[in-house]
Scaffold this motif. Structure first.
Motif, PDB file in Angstrom:
ATOM      1  N   GLU A   1       8.494 -44.200  56.605  1.00  0.00           N
ATOM      2  CA  GLU A   1       8.174 -45.326  55.725  1.00  0.00           C
ATOM      3  C   GLU A   1       7.363 -44.815  54.545  1.00  0.00           C
ATOM      4  O   GLU A   1       6.161 -44.579  54.647  1.00  0.00           O
TER       5      GLU A   1
ATOM      6  N   SER B   1       3.731 -52.577  50.190  1.00  0.00           N
ATOM      7  CA  SER B   1       5.048 -53.010  50.660  1.00  0.00           C
ATOM      8  C   SER B   1       4.937 -53.950  51.863  1.00  0.00           C
ATOM      9  O   SER B   1       5.793 -54.809  52.063  1.00  0.00           O
ATOM     10  N   ILE B   2       3.882 -53.793  52.654  1.00  0.00           N
ATOM     11  CA  ILE B   2       3.653 -54.721  53.763  1.00  0.00           C
ATOM     12  C   ILE B   2       3.215 -56.077  53.218  1.00  0.00           C
ATOM     13  O   ILE B   2       3.701 -57.138  53.635  1.00  0.00           O
TER      14      ILE B   2
ATOM     15  N   SER C   1       6.219 -57.659  51.582  1.00  0.00           N
ATOM     16  CA  SER C   1       7.455 -57.636  52.402  1.00  0.00           C
ATOM     17  C   SER C   1       8.590 -56.938  51.661  1.00  0.00           C
ATOM     18  O   SER C   1       9.702 -57.467  51.516  1.00  0.00           O
ATOM     19  N   SER C   2       8.300 -55.746  51.184  1.00  0.00           N
ATOM     20  CA  SER C   2       9.255 -55.033  50.333  1.00  0.00           C
ATOM     21  C   SER C   2       9.574 -53.635  50.856  1.00  0.00           C
ATOM     22  O   SER C   2       9.979 -52.766  50.099  1.00  0.00           O
ATOM     23  N   ASN C   3       9.375 -53.435  52.149  1.00  0.00           N
ATOM     24  CA  ASN C   3       9.672 -52.128  52.723  1.00  0.00           C
ATOM     25  C   ASN C   3      11.021 -52.154  53.455  1.00  0.00           C
ATOM     26  O   ASN C   3      11.718 -53.176  53.481  1.00  0.00           O
TER      27      ASN C   3
ATOM     28  N   ARG D   1      11.615 -51.952  56.675  1.00  0.00           N
ATOM     29  CA  ARG D   1      11.579 -52.880  57.821  1.00  0.00           C
ATOM     30  C   ARG D   1      11.939 -54.305  57.377  1.00  0.00           C
ATOM     31  O   ARG D   1      12.686 -55.018  58.064  1.00  0.00           O
ATOM     32  N   SER D   2      11.431 -54.714  56.223  1.00  0.00           N
ATOM     33  CA  SER D   2      11.682 -56.068  55.720  1.00  0.00           C
ATOM     34  C   SER D   2      13.147 -56.282  55.357  1.00  0.00           C
ATOM     35  O   SER D   2      13.714 -57.342  55.640  1.00  0.00           O
TER      36      SER D   2
ATOM     37  N   LYS E   1      15.147 -56.743  58.443  1.00  0.00           N
ATOM     38  CA  LYS E   1      14.966 -58.106  58.955  1.00  0.00           C
ATOM     39  C   LYS E   1      15.824 -59.093  58.170  1.00  0.00           C
ATOM     40  O   LYS E   1      16.449 -59.995  58.746  1.00  0.00           O
ATOM     41  N   LYS E   2      15.875 -58.904  56.851  1.00  0.00           N
ATOM     42  CA  LYS E   2      16.656 -59.792  55.990  1.00  0.00           C
ATOM     43  C   LYS E   2      18.136 -59.772  56.360  1.00  0.00           C
ATOM     44  O   LYS E   2      18.806 -60.813  56.379  1.00  0.00           O
TER      45      LYS E   2
ATOM     46  N   ARG F   1      11.020 -56.416  45.714  1.00  0.00           N
ATOM     47  CA  ARG F   1      11.893 -56.772  46.828  1.00  0.00           C
ATOM     48  C   ARG F   1      13.361 -56.843  46.415  1.00  0.00           C
ATOM     49  O   ARG F   1      14.249 -56.575  47.210  1.00  0.00           O
TER      50      ARG F   1
END
Length: 281
Positions: A9, A73-74, A77-79, A81-82, A85-86, A266
């Motif tokens: 990450e 990014s956390i 919500s722009s990493n 992982r996000s 999820k999307k 994002r």
């Protein structure tokens, strides 16, 4: 083709994989985060850099592209992982690169035909590469000339006119193995170290698109290194001073702020369009 992605990450991974994940989310079985280093200590590279007299700009770049990137990014919500999820992509976080049996347990509907991407700080060993899956990684330069870390500093110092990146099937040597895909040459004459870095990441992102249209067969362990015998370590303070004498810019305050900006974006199309604008300034 179906894919499994191992990544660290950090901003580098975001710029390389973001677009690939968006375009291929239906064919990605799992995205797996592993630590940047075996100690799982985000300050590891920085401490090592300070005590080994590495380039200050490289140390600060690692700080921003890992710690500050992870922070922002956390929050936004722009990493990776996000985005997983999307698009409802299976996401796992583990402590170290797994063996074959562990991969089978982690990845639902695992198949030996799945292509595994791993472009991380983890150095693949012979036992890792012996898995029947095709394993691919990315390198920021032509490995016949440049092998090792942070090659963008070398490209700048050597005043190279062009660069190209590659996707490789690795062997157990650092940046060894066979090249399975190469990007077009990109003009980098008179660019700063940071802009060469951005050019490389952007080019690697586009290069990944070739893989879905290419039939590649696993050849390891038969493949041998065709790369340069010279392997570069992290850029030194001495190299940084040489760049300054040649009036070649490394990474400016404006660049560090841009790293933070890229960390919070994002929108995937916006991410790459902003990079293109920045490169053309």
């Amino acid at each position: 083709m179906k894919y499994i992605i191992f990544y660290n990450e950090c901003l580098r991974s975001k710029l390389i994989y973001y677009n690939f994940i968006r375009k291929n989310y239906k064919n990605i079985k799992c995205v797996i985060e592993i630590p940047i280093n075996k100690t799982n200590n985000k300050f590891f590279l920085i401490k090592k850099g300070i005590f080994n007299n590495n380039a200050y700009s490289f140390i600060f770049y690692q700080l921003f592209q890992t710690i500050f990137y992870n922070l922002f990014s956390i929050i936004f919500s722009s990493n990776i992982r996000s985005i997983c999820k999307k698009f409802n992509i299976s996401f796992k976080k583990i402590d170290k690169f797994p063996d074959k049996n562990k991969i089978k347990n982690i990845v639902k509907n695992y198949s030996e035909k799945d292509i595994i991407f791993i472009s991380t700080t983890y150095i693949l060993k012979h036992k890792d590469l012996m898995i029947k899956n095709l394993i691919l990684n990315l390198h920021e330069a032509d490995p016949r000339i440049y092998r090792g870390s942070a090659i963008y500093y070398r490209l700048a110092n050597d005043k190279k006119k062009y660069m190209k990146t590659v996707i490789m099937e690795p062997n157990s040597e650092i940046d060894g193995g066979r090249v399975v895909a190469s990007s077009n040459k990109k003009l980098i004459k008179n660019l700063s170290v940071f802009k060469i870095l951005l050019m490389g990441y952007s080019t690697q992102s586009k290069l990944l698109e070739k893989i879905s249209n290419t039939n590649i067969k696993k050849k390891y362990p038969k493949i041998k290194s065709r790369g340069s015998s010279v392997i570069y370590s992290f850029p030194s303070r001495k190299l940084e001073i040489e760049l300054k004498k040649k009036k070649i810019k490394t990474i400016s305050l404006k660049d560090y702020l841009f790293i933070v900006y890229l960390s919070i974006i994002r929108d995937i199309s916006k991410l790459y369009s902003k990079i293109n604008v920045y490169l053309n300034k």
